[in-house]
Design a protein around this motif. Sequence first.
Motif: not given
Length: 205
Positions: A4-25
Motif C-alpha cells: 500500500r505504501a508503494v502504491e501511495t508513493r507512486q500515486l503521489i509521483l504521478e500526481a506531482a508529474a501532472e502538476v509539474f508538467d502543467e505549470g512548472g516547479y
Amino acid sequence: MQQRAVETRQLILEAAAEVFDEGGYKAARISEIMHRAGTTQGALYFHFTSKLDLARTVMLAQRASVVLPPGPDGLQRLIDTTLLLAHELQTNKLLRAGVRLAVEQEEIGFHDDAPYREWAEVFRGQLVAAAERGQLRNGVEVERLAVLLVGCYTGVQHFSKLSCRRADLPDRIADLWQYMLLGIAPPQVAADMVVNPDTPLLAAG
C-alpha cells in the motif's frame, strides 16, 4: 501495508508529474498534488521531505518511466529509441515532467546532470554495439557522440515544445537523424536505417 505504501508513493509521483508538467516547479502547489493523488499531507511527507525532494524524484524517475524498444543493440535500436521517446514525450506525463524539471533546474535552485548522464549512457550503449557491428564511420568517438546526441535531442524537443507542444517532435527527430547519419555511418549503413516518425514503436515487455 508495504504494498500500500508503494502504491501511495507512486500515486503521489504521478500526481506531482501532472502538476509539474502543467505549470512548472514554481507554480506547483503541494495541496494540488495531494488532491490529485487523493492522499493526505502526512502521507505525502512520509514519502517526500519537501516539494523540492518530490521534484528531484520526479526528475530522476524519467528514465525508469520508459521501456526501450525491442531489437538487437546497435544503430537501428538507437534510432528507434529516440523516436519512441519523441512519442512518449507527447503522452507520458512522468517523462514530460522529468524533462521539464531538468531544463528548469537553475531556476528551481538545484544542479544535477544525472538525467542527462543516464540518457547519454543509454545512447552510448547502443553506439558501442553499433561500432562493434561496423555501423559507425572510423574515427567516431562514441562517448562524445552520446553526449552530443543528448544535447541535440534536448534542444530539439524544447524547441518543439515551445513551438507546437511537441506535436511535430517525431518529425523533428527524424530530421535530426537524416542529417546525423550522413556524418556518423558509412553510406550503405545509413541507407539501410529505417527512420519512420509516423509509427511509435512498441516497447519491450
